[in-house]
Write a protein that holds these residues in place. Structure first.
Motif, short mmCIF file in Angstrom:
data_model
loop_
_atom_site.label_atom_id
_atom_site.label_comp_id
_atom_site.label_asym_id
_atom_site.label_seq_id
_atom_site.Cartn_x
_atom_site.Cartn_y
_atom_site.Cartn_z
N ASN A 206 0.87 -0.87 0.04
CA ASN A 206 0.24 -0.05 0.12
C ASN A 206 1.08 1.40 0.04
O ASN A 206 1.69 1.53 1.14
CB ASN A 206 -0.76 -0.35 1.04
N ARG A 207 0.56 2.45 -0.63
CA ARG A 207 1.32 3.51 -1.21
C ARG A 207 0.60 4.97 -0.31
O ARG A 207 1.24 5.68 0.19
CB ARG A 207 1.59 3.63 -2.86
N ASP A 208 0.13 4.38 0.15
CA ASP A 208 -1.28 5.45 0.80
C ASP A 208 -0.55 5.17 2.24
O ASP A 208 -1.91 5.67 2.63
CB ASP A 208 -2.51 5.23 -0.19
N GLU A 209 0.42 6.27 2.59
CA GLU A 209 0.95 5.49 4.18
C GLU A 209 0.94 6.39 3.98
O GLU A 209 1.95 7.76 3.41
CB GLU A 209 1.42 4.06 4.30
N ALA A 210 1.35 7.10 5.90
CA ALA A 210 1.82 8.05 6.49
C ALA A 210 1.95 8.26 7.84
O ALA A 210 1.16 7.55 8.46
CB ALA A 210 1.01 9.31 5.82
N LYS A 211 3.30 8.09 8.05
CA LYS A 211 4.00 7.80 9.73
C LYS A 211 3.65 9.50 10.61
O LYS A 211 4.16 10.09 10.45
CB LYS A 211 4.91 7.37 9.70
N LEU A 212 2.76 9.00 11.80
CA LEU A 212 3.38 9.84 12.92
C LEU A 212 4.01 9.30 14.07
O LEU A 212 3.43 8.25 14.53
CB LEU A 212 1.45 10.99 13.29
N THR A 213 4.74 10.51 14.97
CA THR A 213 4.85 10.24 16.12
C THR A 213 4.85 10.83 17.51
O THR A 213 5.22 12.37 16.71
CB THR A 213 6.70 9.37 15.80
N VAL A 214 4.21 10.31 18.20
CA VAL A 214 4.02 11.75 19.10
C VAL A 214 6.14 11.08 20.17
O VAL A 214 5.14 10.26 20.73
CB VAL A 214 2.72 11.76 19.68
N GLU A 215 6.81 12.58 20.49
CA GLU A 215 7.66 11.87 20.91
C GLU A 215 7.55 12.37 22.73
O GLU A 215 6.97 13.51 22.93
CB GLU A 215 8.84 12.54 21.09
N GLY A 216 8.06 11.35 23.36
CA GLY A 216 8.81 11.66 24.44
C GLY A 216 7.40 12.26 25.67
O GLY A 216 6.96 13.74 26.40
N VAL A 217 6.42 11.39 25.79
CA VAL A 217 4.73 11.44 26.45
C VAL A 217 5.43 10.61 28.02
O VAL A 217 5.48 9.74 27.76
CB VAL A 217 3.67 10.74 25.17
N PRO A 218 4.32 11.42 28.55
CA PRO A 218 5.12 10.67 30.19
C PRO A 218 4.44 8.89 29.64
O PRO A 218 2.97 9.30 29.40
CB PRO A 218 3.70 11.48 30.75
N ARG B 247 6.83 16.27 24.10
CA ARG B 247 8.26 17.06 23.71
C ARG B 247 7.99 17.46 21.90
O ARG B 247 8.12 19.00 22.48
CB ARG B 247 9.45 16.05 24.17
N LYS B 248 7.74 16.73 21.31
CA LYS B 248 7.70 17.02 20.05
C LYS B 248 6.44 16.43 19.25
O LYS B 248 6.83 14.74 19.59
CB LYS B 248 8.74 17.71 18.81
N VAL B 249 6.52 16.78 17.92
CA VAL B 249 4.95 15.77 16.97
C VAL B 249 6.06 15.85 15.65
O VAL B 249 6.60 17.44 15.19
CB VAL B 249 3.86 16.25 17.04
N THR B 250 6.24 14.29 15.22
CA THR B 250 7.08 14.81 13.96
C THR B 250 6.19 13.98 12.78
O THR B 250 5.27 12.90 13.77
CB THR B 250 8.28 13.93 13.96
N GLY B 251 5.90 13.87 11.56
CA GLY B 251 5.03 12.91 11.56
C GLY B 251 6.30 12.92 9.70
O GLY B 251 7.21 13.32 9.19
N ASP B 252 5.86 11.42 8.98
CA ASP B 252 6.38 11.54 7.18
C ASP B 252 5.57 10.70 6.11
O ASP B 252 4.88 9.65 7.12
CB ASP B 252 7.94 10.03 7.74
#
Length: 407
Positions: free
Chosen positions: A258-270, A331-336
Protein backbone atom coordinates in the motif's frame (compact mmCIF):
# COMPACT_ATOMS: atom_id res chain seq x y z
CA UNK A 1 -28.36 -27.21 -14.45
CA UNK A 2 -25.77 -24.95 -12.83
CA UNK A 3 -26.57 -21.40 -11.70
CA UNK A 4 -23.84 -18.79 -11.96
CA UNK A 5 -23.75 -15.13 -11.05
CA UNK A 6 -21.51 -13.13 -13.39
CA UNK A 7 -20.31 -9.65 -12.53
CA UNK A 8 -18.82 -7.29 -15.12
CA UNK A 9 -17.04 -4.12 -13.97
CA UNK A 10 -16.83 -0.70 -15.56
CA UNK A 11 -13.90 -1.50 -17.86
CA UNK A 12 -15.67 -4.65 -19.08
CA UNK A 13 -18.72 -2.62 -20.18
CA UNK A 14 -16.89 0.63 -20.92
CA UNK A 15 -17.99 0.93 -24.57
CA UNK A 16 -20.79 -0.35 -26.80
CA UNK A 17 -18.29 -2.77 -28.39
CA UNK A 18 -17.33 -4.15 -24.96
CA UNK A 19 -20.99 -4.58 -23.99
CA UNK A 20 -21.45 -6.59 -27.20
CA UNK A 21 -18.42 -8.69 -26.24
CA UNK A 22 -19.95 -9.38 -22.80
CA UNK A 23 -23.22 -10.34 -24.52
CA UNK A 24 -21.31 -12.87 -26.65
CA UNK A 25 -19.75 -14.42 -23.51
CA UNK A 26 -23.17 -14.69 -21.89
CA UNK A 27 -24.66 -16.37 -24.98
CA UNK A 28 -21.78 -18.90 -24.95
CA UNK A 29 -22.50 -19.69 -21.28
CA UNK A 30 -26.21 -20.14 -22.01
CA UNK A 31 -25.36 -22.60 -24.80
CA UNK A 32 -23.50 -24.67 -22.21
CA UNK A 33 -26.81 -24.89 -20.33
CA UNK A 34 -25.98 -22.51 -17.45
CA UNK A 35 -28.62 -20.36 -15.75
CA UNK A 36 -27.25 -16.84 -15.41
CA UNK A 37 -27.77 -13.77 -13.27
CA UNK A 38 -25.53 -10.96 -14.51
CA UNK A 39 -24.55 -7.96 -12.37
CA UNK A 40 -23.04 -4.94 -14.11
CA UNK A 41 -21.38 -1.68 -13.11
CA UNK A 42 -21.76 1.69 -14.80
CA UNK A 43 -19.66 2.19 -17.93
CA UNK A 44 -16.12 3.25 -16.96
CA UNK A 45 -15.91 6.94 -16.11
CA UNK A 46 -19.69 7.37 -15.85
CA UNK A 47 -19.90 7.49 -12.03
CA UNK A 48 -17.16 10.14 -11.93
CA UNK A 49 -19.00 12.15 -14.61
CA UNK A 50 -22.22 12.05 -12.58
CA UNK A 51 -20.36 13.04 -9.41
CA UNK A 52 -18.92 16.00 -11.29
CA UNK A 53 -22.39 17.12 -12.35
CA UNK A 54 -23.62 16.85 -8.75
CA UNK A 55 -20.77 18.99 -7.46
CA UNK A 56 -21.62 21.68 -9.98
CA UNK A 57 -24.98 21.96 -8.20
CA UNK A 58 -23.88 21.57 -4.58
CA UNK A 59 -20.43 21.54 -3.02
CA UNK A 60 -21.68 18.78 -0.72
CA UNK A 61 -24.53 17.11 -2.60
CA UNK A 62 -27.57 15.90 -0.67
CA UNK A 63 -26.85 12.16 -0.10
CA UNK A 64 -30.38 11.03 -1.01
CA UNK A 65 -30.38 12.92 -4.30
CA UNK A 66 -26.81 11.83 -5.00
CA UNK A 67 -27.94 8.19 -4.78
CA UNK A 68 -30.80 8.89 -7.19
CA UNK A 69 -28.29 10.39 -9.63
CA UNK A 70 -25.48 7.83 -9.30
CA UNK A 71 -27.81 4.85 -9.67
CA UNK A 72 -28.61 5.93 -13.24
CA UNK A 73 -25.14 4.86 -14.43
CA UNK A 74 -25.90 1.17 -13.91
CA UNK A 75 -29.38 1.57 -15.41
CA UNK A 76 -27.82 2.56 -18.72
CA UNK A 77 -25.65 -0.58 -18.72
CA UNK A 78 -28.40 -3.06 -17.84
CA UNK A 79 -30.66 -1.73 -20.60
CA UNK A 80 -27.91 -1.76 -23.25
CA UNK A 81 -26.77 -5.27 -22.28
CA UNK A 82 -30.32 -6.63 -22.45
CA UNK A 83 -30.73 -5.04 -25.89
CA UNK A 84 -27.47 -6.69 -27.02
CA UNK A 85 -28.68 -10.07 -25.69
CA UNK A 86 -32.10 -9.76 -27.34
CA UNK A 87 -30.32 -8.94 -30.63
CA UNK A 88 -28.60 -12.34 -30.24
CA UNK A 89 -31.94 -14.12 -29.68
CA UNK A 90 -31.10 -14.57 -25.99
CA UNK A 91 -34.13 -13.70 -23.80
CA UNK A 92 -33.12 -11.24 -21.08
CA UNK A 93 -34.69 -8.91 -18.54
CA UNK A 94 -33.12 -5.98 -16.68
CA UNK A 95 -33.65 -5.05 -13.04
CA UNK A 96 -32.63 -2.01 -11.07
CA UNK A 97 -31.64 -2.69 -7.47
CA UNK A 98 -35.16 -1.74 -6.36
CA UNK A 99 -36.81 -4.00 -8.97
CA UNK A 100 -34.55 -6.87 -7.87
CA UNK A 101 -35.80 -6.17 -4.33
CA UNK A 102 -32.34 -5.68 -2.85
CA UNK A 103 -33.32 -4.24 0.53
CA UNK A 104 -30.71 -2.06 2.28
CA UNK A 105 -30.46 0.17 5.31
CA UNK A 106 -30.97 3.91 4.83
CA UNK A 107 -27.28 4.95 4.95
CA UNK A 108 -27.17 6.85 1.65
CA UNK A 109 -23.98 6.52 -0.46
CA UNK A 110 -22.72 3.65 1.78
CA UNK A 111 -25.74 1.43 2.39
CA UNK A 112 -25.51 -2.19 3.51
CA UNK A 113 -27.64 -5.02 2.13
CA UNK A 114 -30.18 -6.40 4.62
CA UNK A 115 -32.17 -8.86 2.51
CA UNK A 116 -32.93 -9.92 -1.07
CA UNK A 117 -36.32 -11.20 -2.23
CA UNK A 118 -35.36 -13.61 -5.03
CA UNK A 119 -38.90 -14.68 -6.08
CA UNK A 120 -39.06 -12.49 -9.21
CA UNK A 121 -35.53 -13.43 -10.28
CA UNK A 122 -36.26 -17.16 -9.87
CA UNK A 123 -39.45 -16.84 -11.96
CA UNK A 124 -37.50 -15.23 -14.79
CA UNK A 125 -34.76 -17.87 -14.60
CA UNK A 126 -37.47 -20.57 -14.81
CA UNK A 127 -38.72 -18.89 -17.99
CA UNK A 128 -35.27 -19.24 -19.54
CA UNK A 129 -34.27 -15.61 -19.27
CA UNK A 130 -30.90 -14.10 -18.40
CA UNK A 131 -31.51 -11.73 -15.47
CA UNK A 132 -29.38 -8.57 -15.68
CA UNK A 133 -29.18 -6.63 -12.40
CA UNK A 134 -27.78 -3.16 -11.74
CA UNK A 135 -24.94 -3.44 -9.27
CA UNK A 136 -24.04 -0.94 -6.55
CA UNK A 137 -27.64 -0.11 -5.61
CA UNK A 138 -30.69 -1.15 -3.64
CA UNK A 139 -33.76 0.29 -1.97
CA UNK A 140 -34.43 1.23 1.66
CA UNK A 141 -37.52 0.23 3.64
CA UNK A 142 -38.83 3.75 2.97
CA UNK A 143 -38.60 3.10 -0.77
CA UNK A 144 -35.61 5.39 -1.35
CA UNK A 145 -32.90 4.46 -3.84
CA UNK A 146 -29.61 3.70 -2.06
CA UNK A 147 -26.07 2.98 -3.24
CA UNK A 148 -23.49 0.69 -1.64
CA UNK A 149 -20.33 2.77 -1.99
CA UNK A 150 -17.46 2.47 -4.44
CA UNK A 151 -16.95 -1.07 -5.70
CA UNK A 152 -20.41 -2.04 -4.45
CA UNK A 153 -21.23 -4.04 -7.58
CA UNK A 154 -18.95 -6.84 -6.31
CA UNK A 155 -21.02 -6.92 -3.12
CA UNK A 156 -24.27 -7.00 -5.11
CA UNK A 157 -23.03 -10.00 -7.09
CA UNK A 158 -21.89 -11.95 -4.03
CA UNK A 159 -25.10 -11.16 -2.12
CA UNK A 160 -27.23 -12.37 -5.05
CA UNK A 161 -25.13 -15.54 -5.33
CA UNK A 162 -25.67 -16.20 -1.61
CA UNK A 163 -29.41 -15.50 -1.77
CA UNK A 164 -29.86 -17.70 -4.86
CA UNK A 165 -27.52 -20.44 -3.58
CA UNK A 166 -25.57 -20.14 -6.83
CA UNK A 167 -22.89 -22.68 -7.73
CA UNK A 168 -20.30 -19.91 -8.17
CA UNK A 169 -19.97 -16.13 -8.33
CA UNK A 170 -17.69 -15.11 -11.18
CA UNK A 171 -16.13 -11.64 -11.11
CA UNK A 172 -15.03 -10.65 -14.62
CA UNK A 173 -12.49 -7.86 -14.74
CA UNK A 174 -9.46 -6.58 -16.68
CA UNK A 175 -7.05 -9.04 -15.01
CA UNK A 176 -7.12 -12.82 -15.39
CA UNK A 177 -7.01 -13.67 -11.69
CA UNK A 178 -5.28 -12.96 -8.39
CA UNK A 179 -1.48 -12.80 -8.60
CA UNK A 180 1.26 -13.40 -6.05
CA UNK A 181 1.86 -9.63 -6.29
CA UNK A 182 1.26 -6.79 -8.75
CA UNK A 183 2.80 -7.89 -12.09
CA UNK A 184 3.58 -4.25 -12.88
CA UNK A 185 6.03 -4.24 -9.96
CA UNK A 186 7.30 -7.84 -10.26
CA UNK A 187 7.06 -9.25 -13.80
CA UNK A 188 7.65 -12.77 -12.41
CA UNK A 189 4.40 -12.62 -10.42
CA UNK A 190 2.36 -15.80 -10.86
CA UNK A 191 -1.39 -16.21 -11.15
CA UNK A 192 -2.76 -18.26 -8.26
CA UNK A 193 -5.09 -21.15 -9.07
CA UNK A 194 -6.80 -20.69 -5.72
CA UNK A 195 -6.56 -18.65 -2.55
CA UNK A 196 -8.50 -18.78 0.72
CA UNK A 197 -11.10 -16.18 1.74
CA UNK A 198 -8.88 -15.32 4.69
CA UNK A 199 -5.85 -14.64 2.48
CA UNK A 200 -7.91 -12.69 -0.06
CA UNK A 201 -9.38 -10.55 2.72
CA UNK A 202 -5.88 -9.70 3.93
CA UNK A 203 -4.69 -8.98 0.37
CA UNK A 204 -7.69 -6.71 -0.27
CA UNK A 205 -7.28 -4.83 3.02
CA UNK A 206 -3.55 -4.38 2.38
CA UNK A 207 -3.86 -2.71 -0.99
CA UNK A 208 -4.71 -5.38 -3.57
CA UNK A 209 -7.42 -3.78 -5.75
CA UNK A 210 -8.73 -6.97 -7.41
CA UNK A 211 -11.80 -7.31 -5.17
CA UNK A 212 -13.72 -5.06 -2.79
CA UNK A 213 -13.21 -6.02 0.88
CA UNK A 214 -16.93 -6.12 1.67
CA UNK A 215 -17.54 -8.56 -1.18
CA UNK A 216 -14.86 -10.95 0.12
CA UNK A 217 -16.28 -10.69 3.67
CA UNK A 218 -19.76 -11.46 2.36
CA UNK A 219 -18.54 -14.42 0.30
CA UNK A 220 -16.65 -15.85 3.27
CA UNK A 221 -19.61 -15.41 5.63
CA UNK A 222 -22.04 -17.20 3.31
CA UNK A 223 -19.51 -19.61 1.79
CA UNK A 224 -20.00 -18.40 -1.78
CA UNK A 225 -17.24 -19.73 -4.07
CA UNK A 226 -15.75 -16.70 -5.83
CA UNK A 227 -13.77 -16.81 -9.07
CA UNK A 228 -11.86 -13.87 -10.58
CA UNK A 229 -11.54 -14.06 -14.38
CA UNK A 230 -10.64 -11.85 -17.33
CA UNK A 231 -13.44 -10.47 -19.50
CA UNK A 232 -11.09 -10.31 -22.47
CA UNK A 233 -8.99 -13.51 -22.25
CA UNK A 234 -10.16 -17.07 -21.68
CA UNK A 235 -8.68 -18.92 -18.72
CA UNK A 236 -9.52 -20.60 -15.40
CA UNK A 237 -8.91 -17.48 -13.28
CA UNK A 238 -8.44 -17.74 -9.51
CA UNK A 239 -10.89 -19.52 -7.20
CA UNK A 240 -11.39 -18.00 -3.75
CA UNK A 241 -12.68 -20.59 -1.33
CA UNK A 242 -12.33 -22.06 2.16
CA UNK A 243 -9.11 -23.82 3.11
CA UNK A 244 -9.45 -27.54 2.52
CA UNK A 245 -7.47 -30.22 4.35
CA UNK A 246 -6.25 -31.82 1.13
CA UNK A 247 -5.38 -28.47 -0.45
CA UNK A 248 -1.66 -28.09 -1.21
CA UNK A 249 -0.96 -24.91 0.71
CA UNK A 250 1.91 -22.61 -0.14
CA UNK A 251 3.84 -21.11 2.74
CA UNK A 252 3.23 -17.61 1.38
CA UNK A 253 0.43 -16.92 -1.09
CA UNK A 254 1.24 -13.35 -1.97
CA UNK A 255 2.80 -9.98 -1.31
CA UNK A 256 0.48 -7.01 -0.91
CA UNK A 257 1.54 -3.39 -0.63
CA UNK A 258 0.00 0.00 0.00
CA UNK A 259 1.50 3.29 -1.15
CA UNK A 260 -1.13 5.41 0.65
CA UNK A 261 0.55 5.38 4.06
CA UNK A 262 1.79 8.08 6.41
CA UNK A 263 3.42 7.84 9.84
CA UNK A 264 3.08 10.12 12.88
CA UNK A 265 5.11 10.05 16.10
CA UNK A 266 4.39 11.77 19.40
CA UNK A 267 7.77 11.92 21.15
CA UNK A 268 8.47 12.11 24.86
CA UNK A 269 5.00 11.70 26.35
CA UNK A 270 4.69 10.51 29.96
CA UNK A 271 4.50 6.73 30.25
CA UNK A 272 1.25 6.44 32.19
CA UNK A 273 -2.13 4.68 31.86
CA UNK A 274 -4.49 6.39 29.41
CA UNK A 275 -1.83 8.08 27.26
CA UNK A 276 -2.74 5.99 24.16
CA UNK A 277 -6.39 6.99 24.51
CA UNK A 278 -5.39 10.64 25.01
CA UNK A 279 -3.40 10.56 21.75
CA UNK A 280 -5.74 8.52 19.58
CA UNK A 281 -9.04 9.86 20.94
CA UNK A 282 -8.91 13.23 19.12
CA UNK A 283 -7.73 11.44 15.97
CA UNK A 284 -10.69 9.03 16.10
CA UNK A 285 -13.07 11.92 16.79
CA UNK A 286 -11.97 13.36 13.43
CA UNK A 287 -13.02 10.07 11.77
CA UNK A 288 -9.41 9.20 10.90
CA UNK A 289 -8.63 5.48 10.86
CA UNK A 290 -5.40 4.36 12.52
CA UNK A 291 -3.58 1.28 11.25
CA UNK A 292 -0.26 0.14 12.78
CA UNK A 293 0.72 1.28 16.29
CA UNK A 294 4.13 1.05 17.99
CA UNK A 295 5.04 2.34 21.47
CA UNK A 296 8.65 2.58 22.76
CA UNK A 297 9.35 3.28 26.43
CA UNK A 298 12.57 5.13 27.39
CA UNK A 299 14.53 4.97 30.66
CA UNK A 300 13.27 8.40 31.75
CA UNK A 301 9.66 7.11 31.98
CA UNK A 302 8.61 8.75 28.72
CA UNK A 303 7.40 7.00 25.60
CA UNK A 304 7.43 7.60 21.86
CA UNK A 305 4.05 6.72 20.37
CA UNK A 306 3.99 6.02 16.60
CA UNK A 307 1.05 5.12 14.36
CA UNK A 308 0.12 5.11 10.68
CA UNK A 309 -2.85 6.64 8.87
CA UNK A 310 -3.99 6.94 5.26
CA UNK A 311 -1.86 9.50 3.44
CA UNK A 312 -4.92 11.65 2.67
CA UNK A 313 -5.54 12.00 6.42
CA UNK A 314 -1.94 12.90 7.26
CA UNK A 315 -2.22 16.75 7.23
CA UNK A 316 -5.34 16.69 9.42
CA UNK A 317 -3.88 14.15 11.88
CA UNK A 318 -0.66 16.15 12.18
CA UNK A 319 -2.66 19.31 12.87
CA UNK A 320 -4.69 17.52 15.57
CA UNK A 321 -1.58 16.20 17.34
CA UNK A 322 0.12 19.60 17.24
CA UNK A 323 -3.05 21.02 18.80
CA UNK A 324 -2.96 18.61 21.77
CA UNK A 325 0.84 18.37 22.18
CA UNK A 326 1.05 20.67 25.22
CA UNK A 327 -1.95 19.00 26.84
CA UNK A 328 -0.19 15.63 26.40
CA UNK A 329 3.01 17.14 27.84
CA UNK A 330 4.86 15.75 24.80
CA UNK A 331 8.29 16.86 23.63
CA UNK A 332 7.39 17.12 19.93
CA UNK A 333 5.31 15.69 17.11
CA UNK A 334 6.94 14.43 13.92
CA UNK A 335 5.59 12.81 10.77
CA UNK A 336 6.51 11.23 7.46
CA UNK A 337 4.21 10.86 4.46
CA UNK A 338 6.79 9.11 2.24
CA UNK A 339 6.39 5.59 3.60
CA UNK A 340 4.77 2.40 2.29
CA UNK A 341 3.52 -0.86 3.79
CA UNK A 342 4.63 -4.22 2.37
CA UNK A 343 3.02 -7.43 3.63
CA UNK A 344 3.53 -11.17 3.29
CA UNK A 345 0.23 -13.09 3.35
CA UNK A 346 -0.29 -16.85 3.69
CA UNK A 347 -2.26 -19.33 5.78
CA UNK A 348 0.85 -21.53 5.58
CA UNK A 349 2.45 -19.24 8.17
CA UNK A 350 0.32 -20.86 10.87
CA UNK A 351 2.37 -24.03 10.84
CA UNK A 352 5.84 -22.70 9.94
CA UNK A 353 8.26 -20.78 12.13
CA UNK A 354 10.99 -18.55 10.79
CA UNK A 355 8.99 -16.61 8.18
CA UNK A 356 9.62 -13.26 9.86
CA UNK A 357 13.35 -13.81 10.27
CA UNK A 358 13.66 -14.88 6.62
CA UNK A 359 11.74 -11.76 5.55
CA UNK A 360 13.86 -9.41 7.66
CA UNK A 361 17.11 -11.04 6.53
CA UNK A 362 16.17 -10.70 2.84
CA UNK A 363 15.39 -7.01 3.27
CA UNK A 364 18.55 -6.36 5.30
CA UNK A 365 20.71 -7.91 2.58
CA UNK A 366 19.39 -5.26 0.19
CA UNK A 367 20.04 -2.45 2.70
CA UNK A 368 16.32 -1.84 3.27
CA UNK A 369 15.58 -0.44 6.73
CA UNK A 370 12.35 -1.49 8.46
CA UNK A 371 10.57 1.38 10.23
CA UNK A 372 7.64 -0.53 11.80
CA UNK A 373 6.47 -4.16 12.05
CA UNK A 374 3.01 -5.64 12.54
CA UNK A 375 2.00 -9.32 12.58
CA UNK A 376 -1.12 -11.45 12.64
CA UNK A 377 -1.72 -15.19 12.31
CA UNK A 378 -1.42 -15.15 8.50
CA UNK A 379 0.31 -11.81 7.78
CA UNK A 380 3.54 -9.92 8.45
CA UNK A 381 3.58 -6.22 7.52
CA UNK A 382 6.53 -3.84 7.50
CA UNK A 383 6.67 -0.09 6.96
CA UNK A 384 9.51 1.09 4.70
CA UNK A 385 10.69 4.27 3.03
CA UNK A 386 8.72 4.73 -0.18
CA UNK A 387 11.83 4.61 -2.39
CA UNK A 388 12.36 0.94 -1.43
CA UNK A 389 8.88 -0.33 -2.37
CA UNK A 390 9.60 -2.03 -5.69
CA UNK A 391 12.97 -3.40 -4.57
CA UNK A 392 11.37 -4.83 -1.41
CA UNK A 393 8.54 -6.52 -3.33
CA UNK A 394 10.91 -8.10 -5.87
CA UNK A 395 13.37 -9.15 -3.13
CA UNK A 396 10.68 -10.90 -1.08
CA UNK A 397 9.10 -12.47 -4.16
CA UNK A 398 12.48 -14.05 -4.97
CA UNK A 399 13.29 -14.98 -1.36
CA UNK A 400 10.05 -16.97 -0.99
CA UNK A 401 10.19 -18.28 -4.59
CA UNK A 402 6.65 -17.14 -5.35
CA UNK A 403 7.20 -17.49 -9.08
CA UNK A 404 7.12 -21.29 -8.55
CA UNK A 405 3.90 -23.20 -7.94
CA UNK A 406 3.76 -25.29 -4.72
CA UNK A 407 5.33 -28.72 -5.22
Amino acid sequence: MALYVHKYGGTSVGTVERIRHVADKIVQARRRGDDLVVVVSAMSGETDRLLGLAKQMQERPNPRELDVLLSTGEQVTIALLCMALEARDCPAVSYTGAQARILTDAAHTKARILDIDTAKIRRDLDRGRVVVVAGFQGVSEEGDITTLGRGGSDTTAVALAAALDADECRIYTDVDGVYTTDPRVEPKARRLDRITFEEMLEMASLGSKVLQIRAVEFAGKYNVPLRVLSTFDDGPGTLITYEEEDMEQALISGIAFNRDEAKLTVEGVPDRPGIAAAILGPVADANIEVDMIVQNVAEDDTTDFTFTVHRNDYPKALEILEGVREELNARKVTGDDCIVKVSLVGVGMRSHAGIASKMFRALAQEGINIRMISTSEIKISVVLDEKYLELAVRTLHDAFELDKAPA
